[in-house]
Design a protein around this motif. Structure first.
Motif, mmCIF file in Angstrom:
data_model
loop_
_atom_site.group_PDB
_atom_site.id
_atom_site.type_symbol
_atom_site.label_atom_id
_atom_site.label_comp_id
_atom_site.label_asym_id
_atom_site.label_seq_id
_atom_site.Cartn_x
_atom_site.Cartn_y
_atom_site.Cartn_z
ATOM 1 N N ALA A 193 29.068 45.668 29.001
ATOM 2 C CA ALA A 193 30.413 45.329 28.552
ATOM 3 C C ALA A 193 30.753 43.901 28.939
ATOM 4 O O ALA A 193 30.442 43.480 30.044
ATOM 5 N N GLY B 116 31.839 39.327 39.021
ATOM 6 C CA GLY B 116 32.462 40.631 39.303
ATOM 7 C C GLY B 116 31.705 41.402 40.359
ATOM 8 O O GLY B 116 32.288 42.195 41.093
ATOM 9 N N THR C 191 33.931 39.596 44.224
ATOM 10 C CA THR C 191 34.933 40.622 44.556
ATOM 11 C C THR C 191 34.702 41.153 45.970
ATOM 12 O O THR C 191 35.607 41.138 46.805
ATOM 13 N N VAL D 159 37.087 40.664 49.571
ATOM 14 C CA VAL D 159 37.652 41.698 50.462
ATOM 15 C C VAL D 159 37.139 41.487 51.885
ATOM 16 O O VAL D 159 37.904 41.579 52.854
ATOM 17 N N VAL E 57 40.949 42.257 42.663
ATOM 18 C CA VAL E 57 41.501 42.300 41.295
ATOM 19 C C VAL E 57 42.982 42.631 41.492
ATOM 20 O O VAL E 57 43.371 43.794 41.484
ATOM 21 N N ILE F 143 45.726 44.515 36.980
ATOM 22 C CA ILE F 143 44.825 45.035 35.958
ATOM 23 C C ILE F 143 45.296 44.501 34.616
ATOM 24 O O ILE F 143 46.463 44.629 34.247
ATOM 25 N N PHE G 128 39.552 49.776 42.760
ATOM 26 C CA PHE G 128 38.457 49.791 41.786
ATOM 27 C C PHE G 128 38.933 50.301 40.428
ATOM 28 O O PHE G 128 38.140 50.582 39.555
ATOM 29 N N SER G 129 40.262 50.431 40.301
ATOM 30 C CA SER G 129 40.869 50.925 39.076
ATOM 31 C C SER G 129 40.512 52.410 38.862
ATOM 32 O O SER G 129 39.743 52.982 39.642
ATOM 33 N N PRO H 219 38.426 55.413 32.344
ATOM 34 C CA PRO H 219 37.116 55.155 31.726
ATOM 35 C C PRO H 219 36.552 53.762 31.997
ATOM 36 O O PRO H 219 35.354 53.570 31.887
HETATM 37 C C1 HEM Z 1 35.248 45.246 46.384
HETATM 38 C C2 HEM Z 1 34.554 45.028 45.314
HETATM 39 C C3 HEM Z 1 34.980 45.310 43.902
HETATM 40 C C4 HEM Z 1 36.229 45.562 43.399
HETATM 41 C C5 HEM Z 1 37.548 45.639 44.155
HETATM 42 C C6 HEM Z 1 36.074 45.774 41.970
HETATM 43 C C7 HEM Z 1 37.125 46.074 41.127
HETATM 44 C C8 HEM Z 1 36.986 46.320 39.767
HETATM 45 C C9 HEM Z 1 38.071 46.661 38.893
HETATM 46 C C10 HEM Z 1 39.534 46.783 39.296
HETATM 47 C C11 HEM Z 1 37.565 46.836 37.646
HETATM 48 C C12 HEM Z 1 38.317 47.258 36.381
HETATM 49 C C13 HEM Z 1 39.006 46.055 35.734
HETATM 50 C C14 HEM Z 1 39.930 46.495 34.616
HETATM 51 O O1 HEM Z 1 39.874 47.612 34.159
HETATM 52 O O2 HEM Z 1 40.744 45.663 34.216
HETATM 53 C C15 HEM Z 1 36.133 46.600 37.724
HETATM 54 C C16 HEM Z 1 35.259 46.675 36.662
HETATM 55 C C17 HEM Z 1 33.913 46.460 36.763
HETATM 56 N N1 HEM Z 1 33.193 46.184 37.920
HETATM 57 FE FE1 HEM Z 1 33.952 46.003 39.789
HETATM 58 N N2 HEM Z 1 34.757 45.643 41.634
HETATM 59 C C18 HEM Z 1 34.047 45.376 42.785
HETATM 60 C C19 HEM Z 1 32.674 45.214 42.898
HETATM 61 C C20 HEM Z 1 31.794 45.355 41.860
HETATM 62 C C21 HEM Z 1 30.348 45.307 41.986
HETATM 63 C C22 HEM Z 1 29.588 45.127 43.312
HETATM 64 C C23 HEM Z 1 29.830 45.447 40.725
HETATM 65 C C24 HEM Z 1 28.408 45.479 40.222
HETATM 66 C C25 HEM Z 1 27.407 45.038 40.776
HETATM 67 C C26 HEM Z 1 30.946 45.604 39.804
HETATM 68 C C27 HEM Z 1 30.819 45.777 38.445
HETATM 69 C C28 HEM Z 1 31.861 46.045 37.576
HETATM 70 C C29 HEM Z 1 31.711 46.243 36.144
HETATM 71 C C30 HEM Z 1 30.398 46.190 35.348
HETATM 72 C C31 HEM Z 1 32.994 46.505 35.632
HETATM 73 C C32 HEM Z 1 33.371 46.775 34.162
HETATM 74 C C33 HEM Z 1 33.382 48.274 33.948
HETATM 75 C C34 HEM Z 1 33.691 48.644 32.520
HETATM 76 O O3 HEM Z 1 34.372 47.889 31.817
HETATM 77 O O4 HEM Z 1 33.294 49.715 32.127
HETATM 78 N N3 HEM Z 1 32.110 45.551 40.532
HETATM 79 N N4 HEM Z 1 35.809 46.297 39.042
#
Ligand code: HEM
Length: 417
Positions: free
Chosen positions: A194, A253, A257, A261, A316, A319, A390-391, A394
């Motif tokens: 995505a 991302g 992120t 933290v 984040v 949202i 982490f929201s 879906p």
């Molecule tokens: C403390 C660490 C992290 C936080 C607080 C965080 C937070 C978030 C949030 C809030 C979203 C949703 C954004 C939205 O819907 O507008 C998101 C999406 C995502 N995050 Fe994280 N994230 C973190 C770490 C990571 C890590 C380590 C990875 C991968 C290696 C990752 C991969 C992704 C991906 C691929 C999405 C998109 C999911 C989708 O659209 O289906 N994130 N993250």
């Protein structure tokens, strides 16, 4: 290449489209249109600055100003403090700082707002298996290796320098871990992941200083080199540009992120030595072999510290908007017509004293299971469900298990050394 902001805003002026059947077409008269937006619009009773209801321009100006000064999140927080948990921030956009918003908005039938998310949004199922708790077990040696390297480097630095930029070092480590897991295993799969290109990126490219832009270009080049190296080993399945862009988004991302933290939490810990001592004690009580992911998962104070860090320093902080689907929907008890953009302000919510006792202080014990069970504790009424870093739903974060593992391991090893 994205079309200019003004074109995109015009094209997606949903409110006028949705109400054109029941109202005279006044779209050619900007003043009349603004008047209608404030006084004869389904959102006319929604609290918010009057000027922002007239046109989207004040929001855009406020947003860019806030970005440049680095206080955009605090600006929105001030709006919520003044107008309440539901604020109209543009003619067709409402933002929420209310715990119910998580489940009311982040539903499968609320599509992502295309003004913020270019291209078709959507989770690619091929990505998910890389980040399960099961997969993480196999990846533990990689995590241990990079966190040990971090500790070794910090020890060396501590002997040479009076101050260490811990935020930078957290970033190096999470970037290395993601690089190893991502580029080493599933590069081609990530190519179809995505993609999101928020408007913020477009705005930022116009106002960031040259030095920062150069840094960004170097980062892009690093990503492109890594992808190219990997592709040389594999059969190419997707356009190179797509893979590069996807990895660029994912490395930010997936590493910045977690590092954000960690640095925020460490900052709170060094300024709250009593809490740091409790944490250090809990970690020292473990055997050396106890610094494994499975043991750390159950350490009450370590986890409480990180939850409090995530509450106060959400990487984040809001949202990005979703759209109310056809037929309209209730959000936090208010009915909204189809097409209205709705967003969630995580930062404003987490620091709201209506939801948390002593909301702006760093108090990890509010998350301890034993404190939660004491009804007389001032923290027992905290609205813990308001914190969803982490929201949910879906499109929630698929990297959260990896993020938790990295945060626990880095904090525990730092606390031990
Ligand atoms: C403390 C660490 C992290 C936080 C607080 C965080 C937070 C978030 C949030 C809030 C979203 C949703 C954004 C939205 O819907 O507008 C998101 C999406 C995502 N995050 Fe994280 N994230 C973190 C770490 C990571 C890590 C380590 C990875 C991968 C290696 C990752 C991969 C992704 C991906 C691929 C999405 C998109 C999911 C989708 O659209 O289906 N994130 N993250």
């Amino acid at each position: 290449m994205q079309p200019p902001i003004s074109t995109r805003l015009k094209k997606t002026s949903v409110v006028s489209d949705n109400f054109k059947n029941c109202e005279p077409d006044i779209s050619t008269y900007p003043l009349l249109r603004a008047f209608q937006s404030v006084y004869f619009h389904p959102l006319s009773k929604t609290p918010g600055p009057k000027l922002w209801a007239y046109s989207r321009l004040p929001f855009i100006i406020g947003f860019i100003r806030g970005l440049i000064r680095g206080i955009v999140v605090q600006d929105i927080q001030r709006l919520h403090l003044r107008y309440g948990p539901m604020v109209r921030i543009a003619p067709d956009e409402v933002t929420f700082a209310q715990p119910e918003a998580w489940t009311d908005i982040l539903r499968a039938d609320f599509p992502k707002d295309p003004r913020w998310w270019a291209g078709e949004p959507g989770r690619e199922s091929v990505l998910a298996p890389t980040f399960t708790t099961h997969a993480l077990k196999g990846q533990e040696p990689i995590l241990q290796q990079y966190v040990n390297l971090l500790i070794e480097r910090l020890r060396n630095l501590a002997n040479q320098e009076s101050a260490i930029n811990i935020a930078a070092w957290c970033n190096y480590t999470t970037f290395d871990i993601f690089g190893d897991l991502g580029y080493g295993e599933k590069a081609a799969c990530f190519g179809s992941a995505a993609r999101f290109y928020p408007l913020i990126e477009l705005v930022l490219t116009k106002c960031i200083p040259t030095s920062l832009r150069e840094e960004y270009d170097n980062h892009r080049k690093l990503i492109a080199d890594k992808v190219q190296r990997r592709l040389n080993l594999e059969q190419e399945r997707l356009p190179l540009d797509t893979i590069n862009a996807t990895f660029l988004e994912l490395t930010t991302g997936g590493s910045e992120t977690t590092a954000t933290v960690l640095s925020g939490t460490l900052n709170y810990l060094v300024n709250n030595r009593d809490k740091l001592s409790i944490l250090e004690q809990e970690i020292r009580d473990l055997e050396e072999s106890g610094l494994s992911l499975s043991t750390l998962q159950d350490l009450p104070y370590l986890n409480a510290v990180l939850k409090e860090g995530l509450r106060l320093c959400p990487p984040v902080p809001w949202i990005l908007s979703r759209r109310v689907p056809d037929g309209g929907a209730h959000v936090c008890g208010t009915w909204l017509p189809a097409g209205i953009a709705v967003s969630i302000q995580a930062y404003s919510m987490s620091r709201n004293s209506n939801y948390f006792h002593d909301a702006s202080s760093f108090v990890p014990k509010r998350w301890l299971p034993k404190v939660l069970k004491v009804p007389s504790s001032p923290f027992s009424k905290d609205r813990r469900e308001a914190v969803q870093p982490f929201s949910v739903g879906p499109y929630s974060c698929i990297g959260q298990h990896l993020a938790w593992a990295e945060m626990r391991l880095i904090l525990a090893k730092l606390g031990r050394s």
